[in-house]
Every structure is written in structure tokens, then in C-alpha cells.
Motif scaffolding. Structure first.
Motif, PDB file in Angstrom:
ATOM      1  N   VAL A 119       1.127   7.531   4.053  1.00  0.00           N
ATOM      2  CA  VAL A 119       1.788   6.257   3.752  1.00  0.00           C
ATOM      3  C   VAL A 119       2.460   6.310   2.388  1.00  0.00           C
ATOM      4  CG1 VAL A 119       1.362   3.823   3.212  1.00  0.00           C
ATOM      5  CG2 VAL A 119       0.356   4.829   5.251  1.00  0.00           C
ATOM      6  N   GLU A 120       1.802   6.921   1.414  1.00  0.00           N
ATOM      7  CA  GLU A 120       2.400   7.035   0.088  1.00  0.00           C
ATOM      8  C   GLU A 120       3.672   7.882   0.129  1.00  0.00           C
ATOM      9  OE1 GLU A 120       1.538   5.436  -2.657  1.00  0.00           O
ATOM     10  OE2 GLU A 120       0.036   4.409  -1.427  1.00  0.00           O
ATOM     11  N   ILE A 121       3.665   8.933   0.960  1.00  0.00           N
ATOM     12  CA  ILE A 121       4.881   9.757   1.097  1.00  0.00           C
ATOM     13  C   ILE A 121       5.999   8.946   1.745  1.00  0.00           C
ATOM     14  CG2 ILE A 121       5.844  11.769   2.272  1.00  0.00           C
ATOM     15  CD1 ILE A 121       3.129  13.126   1.957  1.00  0.00           C
ATOM     16  N   LEU A 122       5.653   8.168   2.782  1.00  0.00           N
ATOM     17  CA  LEU A 122       6.659   7.323   3.439  1.00  0.00           C
ATOM     18  C   LEU A 122       7.231   6.293   2.476  1.00  0.00           C
ATOM     19  CD1 LEU A 122       5.049   6.666   6.957  1.00  0.00           C
ATOM     20  CD2 LEU A 122       7.131   7.968   6.470  1.00  0.00           C
ATOM     21  N   LYS A 123       6.407   5.766   1.600  1.00  0.00           N
ATOM     22  CA  LYS A 123       6.896   4.775   0.640  1.00  0.00           C
ATOM     23  C   LYS A 123       7.888   5.386  -0.344  1.00  0.00           C
ATOM     24  CE  LYS A 123       3.761   2.000  -1.139  1.00  0.00           C
ATOM     25  NZ  LYS A 123       2.465   1.558  -1.704  1.00  0.00           N
ATOM     26  N   GLU A 124       7.755   6.679  -0.594  1.00  0.00           N
ATOM     27  CA  GLU A 124       8.700   7.347  -1.498  1.00  0.00           C
ATOM     28  C   GLU A 124       9.996   7.711  -0.781  1.00  0.00           C
ATOM     29  OE1 GLU A 124       6.756  10.685  -3.185  1.00  0.00           O
ATOM     30  OE2 GLU A 124       5.306   9.505  -4.355  1.00  0.00           O
ATOM     31  N   PHE A 131       8.928  -1.088   8.257  1.00  0.00           N
ATOM     32  CA  PHE A 131       7.812  -0.546   9.037  1.00  0.00           C
ATOM     33  C   PHE A 131       6.804   0.182   8.170  1.00  0.00           C
ATOM     34  CE2 PHE A 131      10.684   3.080   8.979  1.00  0.00           C
ATOM     35  CZ  PHE A 131       9.823   4.155   8.798  1.00  0.00           C
ATOM     36  N   VAL A 132       7.266   0.706   7.023  1.00  0.00           N
ATOM     37  CA  VAL A 132       6.355   1.436   6.139  1.00  0.00           C
ATOM     38  C   VAL A 132       5.249   0.515   5.628  1.00  0.00           C
ATOM     39  CG1 VAL A 132       6.153   2.690   3.960  1.00  0.00           C
ATOM     40  CG2 VAL A 132       8.127   3.079   5.451  1.00  0.00           C
ATOM     41  N   TYR A 133       5.607  -0.694   5.259  1.00  0.00           N
ATOM     42  CA  TYR A 133       4.631  -1.630   4.704  1.00  0.00           C
ATOM     43  C   TYR A 133       3.725  -2.201   5.803  1.00  0.00           C
ATOM     44  CZ  TYR A 133       7.502  -1.115   0.609  1.00  0.00           C
ATOM     45  OH  TYR A 133       8.176  -0.583  -0.449  1.00  0.00           O
ATOM     46  N   GLU A 134       4.269  -2.263   7.031  1.00  0.00           N
ATOM     47  CA  GLU A 134       3.416  -2.659   8.141  1.00  0.00           C
ATOM     48  C   GLU A 134       2.378  -1.580   8.442  1.00  0.00           C
ATOM     49  OE1 GLU A 134       3.246  -5.563   9.670  1.00  0.00           O
ATOM     50  OE2 GLU A 134       4.772  -6.286   8.274  1.00  0.00           O
ATOM     51  N   SER A 140      -4.686   0.093   5.694  1.00  0.00           N
ATOM     52  CA  SER A 140      -5.636  -0.625   4.837  1.00  0.00           C
ATOM     53  C   SER A 140      -6.696  -1.312   5.685  1.00  0.00           C
ATOM     54  CB  SER A 140      -4.905  -1.658   3.979  1.00  0.00           C
ATOM     55  OG  SER A 140      -3.983  -1.024   3.114  1.00  0.00           O
ATOM     56  N   ARG A 141      -6.263  -1.780   6.852  1.00  0.00           N
ATOM     57  CA  ARG A 141      -7.198  -2.407   7.769  1.00  0.00           C
ATOM     58  C   ARG A 141      -8.224  -1.397   8.281  1.00  0.00           C
ATOM     59  NH1 ARG A 141      -9.264  -7.269   8.558  1.00  0.00           N
ATOM     60  NH2 ARG A 141     -10.120  -7.451  10.660  1.00  0.00           N
ATOM     61  N   LEU A 142      -7.759  -0.201   8.584  1.00  0.00           N
ATOM     62  CA  LEU A 142      -8.678   0.854   9.008  1.00  0.00           C
ATOM     63  C   LEU A 142      -9.682   1.188   7.914  1.00  0.00           C
ATOM     64  CD1 LEU A 142      -6.371   3.368  10.930  1.00  0.00           C
ATOM     65  CD2 LEU A 142      -8.279   2.051  11.886  1.00  0.00           C
ATOM     66  N   ARG A 143      -9.211   1.223   6.680  1.00  0.00           N
ATOM     67  CA  ARG A 143     -10.104   1.490   5.553  1.00  0.00           C
ATOM     68  C   ARG A 143     -11.158   0.400   5.442  1.00  0.00           C
ATOM     69  NH1 ARG A 143     -12.123   5.447   3.277  1.00  0.00           N
ATOM     70  NH2 ARG A 143     -10.071   6.416   2.966  1.00  0.00           N
ATOM     71  N   LEU A 144     -10.752  -0.863   5.641  1.00  0.00           N
ATOM     72  CA  LEU A 144     -11.692  -1.975   5.576  1.00  0.00           C
ATOM     73  C   LEU A 144     -12.734  -1.869   6.682  1.00  0.00           C
ATOM     74  CD1 LEU A 144     -12.564  -4.700   4.398  1.00  0.00           C
ATOM     75  CD2 LEU A 144     -10.902  -5.799   5.907  1.00  0.00           C
ATOM     76  N   VAL A 145     -12.295  -1.527   7.905  1.00  0.00           N
ATOM     77  CA  VAL A 145     -13.234  -1.361   9.022  1.00  0.00           C
ATOM     78  C   VAL A 145     -14.228  -0.247   8.726  1.00  0.00           C
ATOM     79  CG1 VAL A 145     -13.427  -0.677  11.443  1.00  0.00           C
ATOM     80  CG2 VAL A 145     -11.643  -2.289  10.749  1.00  0.00           C
TER      81      VAL A 145
END
Length: 303
Positions: A119-124, A131-134, A140-145
Motif C-alpha cells: 500500500v505504501e508503494i501504491l501511495k508513492e 482506489f489506493v486509499y480504499e 487497516s481493517r485487516l490489521r484491526l481484525v
């Protein structure tokens, strides 16, 4: 009665034979007439008979209640044994579920970390793409789970939080993914109702109840969350207009593995109850349910 026994001797009876004492003989006749006797006959000589008379004594009173005492002791032993077996079973079961949850968190940890890197690479490289932020939100949701699963089995840290804000956050999250035919409502007379909770675990419970409500309504209906505080308790009711729960299933909904859905493991409500009852010292229950009209789950938390 010693004086009466002395008066019962004949004046000329120097041997004081008990069989000739008038008082003792009268007492013996009274005893015989008042008590039933047990007769023994000599099988070799039918003329020889012995009669045994039993009166009320402290020993007989104790013997009378002895079988009851025995039954009580045996029943108590069986009850304690059953309770010990149940406790051991529940402890083993809880250990299995906690181990599964921790292993799930461990297995999710590595791929989620990898996704976060991508995701960090896509943001760059595609910073202007929505779609990158989605994707970032979902990762982030997966990390929370993953973090939630990791907390199962360990003692969570409870902090004072605004329950209204926590519920609104989860309702907004679920509502965006529910479709337009399901309406959501939050009823509360106060905007600041606080209680000590573990925010990630409490959010998990609310999310699970909301998703169960969605499944029960099959994509159409209304979900209402009502918040209130009563004395030293905070009450959260999650009501839906779904298909409801039959009476025979209400007692089973919190058992691990029980589900009426085609998909799922039947762990959501079981873990939710564990989170509220054991970790938060509160109570999660089915407030009411009627087939064809809907179900209301109630969470009670200590302030």
C-alpha cells in the motif's frame, strides 16, 4: 425410677430377683403391650420361641435417618463431580478457542504486514488514485481484525470511553457496506455515556451484532441501536426486524459452533459473549425475539 423399683421388691425377697419385682414386671407388661415384637422359632423345636421387643432409642432414631444421610452424601458427591467435569470442559474449550484465535492472528500478521508495505508503494506511485486509499482502509481493517484475535485469551486493558461514539463509528462502518434497503437508527438521550471498555474488542462485539442483524434481515429492514444508562450500568440494545430466533434456539445461540446460516463457523456470538461477560464483567443476552418480527440483543456494562 429407683425408688419405685425399691418398692417393687417383696418384703421377704432377700435375693431381689428382677423376675419377681412387681414394678419391673408391670413395666415389662406395658412395654410388651405398646411395642410390636419380632418372634424367632427354633426350626428344630417348634415349642421353642423367642420374642424380641424394640423400644425407641437414640440409636434407632439415628439409624432411621442414616439412609437419608447416605443419599445426601452420595448426591453431593455426584453434584461436585459433575460441576468439576463441566468446569474442566469449559476451561479446555475456552483454551482451544483462545489458542485458535491467537494462531489466526499470528497467521494473518505476516500477509497483512506485506500488504501494508505494498500500500505504501501504491501511495508513492499512484497517489492521485482513489482506489489506493480504499485499499489502505481495507488493509487497516485487516490489521484491526488481526489485533482483535490476538487479544482473545489475554486480559485486555480497559479504559474510560464514550460508548455513544464507539457505537456510532461501528454503525457508520457497517452501514456503508449494508446496501440502501437497510436503514439504521441510533437512539440515545445523551451524547456522552461512558464506561470502561477495551475499544477494539467492544467494537468487534457491536460489529458482530450488526452483521448478524443484517444476515437475519436478508438485505432489507431496519436496525435500531438504543443506548442508555441506568444507575451504575450502561445498556446497549441492538434490535432488528429480521426473521427472529425460535425458542428452542435461543438457549443455543451463544454456544460455540452453533449457527443457522449456510456459511460461518458459529463463533461470533460465542466470542462476543466471552468478551462482554468475562473481559468486561458485563452481560450479553437475548433480550427478546419473535419469529418473523425480529430480535433484540442486550449488552449491559458496568460504569
Amino acid at each position: 425410677d429407683s425408688s419405685e423399683v425399691d418398692e417393687g421388691w417383696n418384703s421377704g425377697d432377700t435375693m431381689q430377683d428382677p423376675n419377681k419385682n412387681v414394678y419391673l414386671l408391670n413395666k415389662l407388661d406395658e412395654f410388651r403391650s405398646a411395642k410390636l415384637s419380632i418372634e424367632w422359632r427354633n426350626p428344630l423345636d417348634s415349642t421353642e420361641r423367642n420374642r424380641y421387643y424394640y423400644g425407641q432409642t437414640q440409636l434407632l432414631k439415628e439409624v432411621r435417618y442414616y439412609p437419608l444421610v447416605q443419599l445426601f452424601v452420595v448426591g453431593l458427591f455426584i453434584f461436585i463431580t459433575i460441576q468439576a467435569i463441566r468446569t474442566s470442559y469449559r476451561s479446555t474449550q475456552n483454551g482451544v478457542w483462545a489458542g485458535m484465535a491467537k494462531e489466526t492472528a499470528h497467521q494473518l500478521g505476516t500477509p497483512v504486514s506485506s500488504l501494508e508495505g505494498w500500500v505504501e508503494i501504491l501511495k508513492e506511485t499512484h497517489s492521485k488514485e482513489d482506489f489506493v486509499y480504499e485499499i489502505e482502509k481495507d488493509v487497516s481493517r485487516l490489521r484491526l481484525v488481526s489485533d482483535r484475535f490476538g487479544k482473545i485469551g489475554s486480559t485486555p486493558q480497559l479504559h474510560e470511553r464514550n460508548i455513544v461514539e464507539q457505537v456510532k463509528h461501528m454503525v457508520d462502518y457497517v452501514q456503508k457496506r449494508a446496501g440502501g434497503r437497510v436503514s439504521f437508527a441510533i437512539n440515545t438521550q445523551e451524547e456522552n455515556i461512558t464506561a470502561k471498555i477495551s475499544a477494539p474488542l467492544f467494537d468487534w462485539v457491536i460489529e458482530n451484532l450488526l452483521k448478524n442483524a443484517l444476515d437475519a434481515m436478508e438485505g432489507k429492514g431496519k436496525i435500531t441501536v438504543t443506548l442508555q444508562h441506568a444507575g451504575q450500568e450502561v445498556i446497549v440494545d441492538v434490535a432488528d426486524t429480521g426473521k427472529g430466533i425460535s425458542r428452542q434456539n435461543i438457549a443455543k445461540v451463544f454456544k460455540p459452533g452453533f449457527t443457522t446460516k449456510k456459511r460461518g463457523w458459529g463463533l461470533g456470538l460465542s466470542l462476543s459473549k466471552r468478551i462482554i461477560d468475562q473481559y468486561h464483567k458485563g452481560h450479553l443476552s437475548v433480550k427478546n425475539s419473535e419469529v418473523g418480527k425480529g430480535t433484540t440483543f442486550r449488552i449491559v456494562l458496568k460504569k
